[in-house]
Design an enzyme around this catalytic site. Structure first.
Site, short mmCIF file in Angstrom:
data_model
loop_
_atom_site.label_atom_id
_atom_site.label_comp_id
_atom_site.label_asym_id
_atom_site.label_seq_id
_atom_site.Cartn_x
_atom_site.Cartn_y
_atom_site.Cartn_z
N LYS A 1 0.82 -1.22 0.00
CA LYS A 1 0.00 0.00 0.00
C LYS A 1 0.85 1.27 0.00
O LYS A 1 0.45 2.27 -0.59
CB LYS A 1 -1.04 0.00 1.11
CG LYS A 1 -0.48 0.01 2.51
CD LYS A 1 -1.61 -0.02 3.52
CE LYS A 1 -1.17 -0.57 4.86
NZ LYS A 1 0.09 -0.12 5.42
N ARG B 1 13.64 -2.58 9.09
CA ARG B 1 12.83 -1.89 10.10
C ARG B 1 12.63 -2.83 11.29
O ARG B 1 12.45 -4.03 11.10
CB ARG B 1 11.45 -1.57 9.50
CG ARG B 1 11.39 -0.21 8.87
CD ARG B 1 10.15 -0.04 8.00
NE ARG B 1 8.89 -0.45 8.63
CZ ARG B 1 7.69 -0.33 8.04
NH1 ARG B 1 7.60 0.19 6.82
NH2 ARG B 1 6.60 -0.72 8.63
N ARG C 1 12.20 -6.85 3.27
CA ARG C 1 12.22 -5.40 3.05
C ARG C 1 13.41 -4.72 3.74
O ARG C 1 13.71 -5.02 4.89
CB ARG C 1 10.90 -4.84 3.60
CG ARG C 1 10.65 -3.41 3.27
CD ARG C 1 9.18 -3.10 3.29
NE ARG C 1 8.54 -3.30 4.59
CZ ARG C 1 7.27 -3.08 4.81
NH1 ARG C 1 6.48 -2.70 3.82
NH2 ARG C 1 6.74 -3.27 6.00
N ARG D 1 1.85 -7.88 13.68
CA ARG D 1 1.15 -6.88 12.87
C ARG D 1 0.04 -7.50 12.03
O ARG D 1 -1.01 -6.92 11.84
CB ARG D 1 2.15 -6.16 11.95
CG ARG D 1 3.05 -5.24 12.73
CD ARG D 1 3.58 -4.13 11.89
NE ARG D 1 4.39 -4.59 10.79
CZ ARG D 1 4.68 -3.85 9.74
NH1 ARG D 1 4.19 -2.65 9.64
NH2 ARG D 1 5.44 -4.32 8.79
N ARG E 1 -7.06 2.81 10.84
CA ARG E 1 -6.84 1.38 11.05
C ARG E 1 -7.80 0.81 12.09
O ARG E 1 -7.83 -0.41 12.29
CB ARG E 1 -5.42 1.16 11.54
CG ARG E 1 -4.39 0.92 10.42
CD ARG E 1 -3.24 0.31 11.06
NE ARG E 1 -2.09 -0.22 10.51
CZ ARG E 1 -1.11 0.34 9.83
NH1 ARG E 1 -1.22 1.54 9.40
NH2 ARG E 1 -0.03 -0.31 9.53
P1 AMP Z 1 2.92 0.99 8.43
O1 AMP Z 1 4.15 1.65 7.91
O2 AMP Z 1 1.65 1.58 7.88
O3 AMP Z 1 2.97 -0.50 8.32
O4 AMP Z 1 2.88 1.32 10.00
C1 AMP Z 1 3.94 0.96 10.87
C2 AMP Z 1 3.49 0.97 12.31
O5 AMP Z 1 3.07 2.29 12.68
C3 AMP Z 1 2.28 0.09 12.62
O6 AMP Z 1 2.63 -1.25 12.86
C4 AMP Z 1 1.74 0.76 13.88
O7 AMP Z 1 2.54 0.46 15.01
C5 AMP Z 1 1.94 2.23 13.56
N1 AMP Z 1 0.78 2.81 12.85
C6 AMP Z 1 0.73 3.26 11.57
N2 AMP Z 1 -0.49 3.73 11.25
C7 AMP Z 1 -1.24 3.59 12.36
C8 AMP Z 1 -2.59 3.87 12.69
N3 AMP Z 1 -3.44 4.39 11.78
N4 AMP Z 1 -3.02 3.56 13.94
C9 AMP Z 1 -2.20 3.04 14.87
N5 AMP Z 1 -0.91 2.72 14.63
C10 AMP Z 1 -0.42 3.00 13.40
#
Ligand code: AMP
Length: 233
Positions: free
Chosen positions: A29, A176, A143, A187, A104
């Site tokens: 995404k 990461r 990644r 996750r 989310r």
């Molecule tokens: P992502 O890069 O979108 O996979 O996000 C990485 C991490 O950031 C996630 O595993 C969460 O810990 C946190 N995170 C990102 N977006 C949100 C959200 N909308 N609500 C809560 N935690 C978030």
């Protein structure tokens, strides 16, 4: 075609949209949101990127969010919502954007709707990238990112020219924290638990479009464009 759209077409003006892109971690995404935002000429707002930026800079918000992120858990709603609220009130987001990884949870979706309603706005469409759990595991475990310039790579699917070195700035690439196996599994689990109510919320409003996230980056981009083109009819 509605009047506003017709006028936009007559003036040759590209329509700005408010779009949400959701999907499991590792669904691609981030890549797709960046492409789509560029194509539409609107900013992309990635809550994951913003949270990582805060964590890297060591802001108060970043320090609060970091432990949750490292464990692969969701950062509490109030932290994320404060951050998103600040961002969306900026002038550059007035006419449209692509939201990546937000909302989310159901309560994030509800607060977002309230925030937009106060400005006489609403989300136009929600695109859900559907990818098999095994595929998302494969994508996340390989990644790699450049800690200096932010470029991203994949050791198997999109490797850097020199092993573990950034093509752009030569820095050593890193994984990461939340791309390590235990966090990746966590996750995925969190996503499965939280995404259902968010899907139902937008499906109930007739805004949810599910798109298969399997295939090359170009293939998925064109599926997204086709889905959006259908919205214009
Ligand atoms: P992502 O890069 O979108 O996979 O996000 C990485 C991490 O950031 C996630 O595993 C969460 O810990 C946190 N995170 C990102 N977006 C949100 C959200 N909308 N609500 C809560 N935690 C978030």
């Amino acid at each position: 075609m509605g009047l506003v759209k017709a006028m936009g077409a007559m003036s040759g003006k590209k329509e700005k949209r408010r779009i949400i892109l959701i999907g499991p971690p590792g669904s691609g995404k981030g890549t797709q949101a960046a492409r789509l935002a560029e194509k539409l000429g609107v900013p992309r707002l990635s809550t994951g990127d913003l949270l990582r930026e805060h964590a890297q800079k060591g802001t108060q918000l970043g320090r609060k969010a970091e432990p949750y992120m490292a464990r692969g858990e969701l950062v509490p709603d109030e932290i994320v919502l404060e951050m998103v609220g600040q961002q969306l009130s900026e002038e550059s987001y007035r006419d449209g954007y692509v939201l990546d990884g937000f909302p989310r949870t159901l309560s994030q979706a509800e607060v977002l709707a309230r925030m937009l309603r106060e400005r006489g706005q609403e989300i136009d469409v929600v695109l859900d990238l559907e990818v098999d759990a095994r595929d998302t595991m494969r994508r996340q475990l390989g990644r790699l990112v450049c800690p200096r310039c932010g470029a991203s790579y994949h050791e198997f699917f999109r490797p850097s020219r020199e092993l573990m070195r950034c093509d752009h700035c030569g820095s050593a690439l890193v994984q990461r924290d939340d791309d390590r196996p235990a966090s990746v599994l966590e996750r995925l689990k969190v996503n499965e638990e939280q995404s259902g109510p968010v899907f139902d919320y937008y499906a109930g409003q007739g805004k949810l479009r599910t798109i298969s996230g399997t295939g090359s980056v170009d293939e998925v981009s064109s599926k997204i464009e086709q889905a959006l083109a259908k919205e214009e009819d």
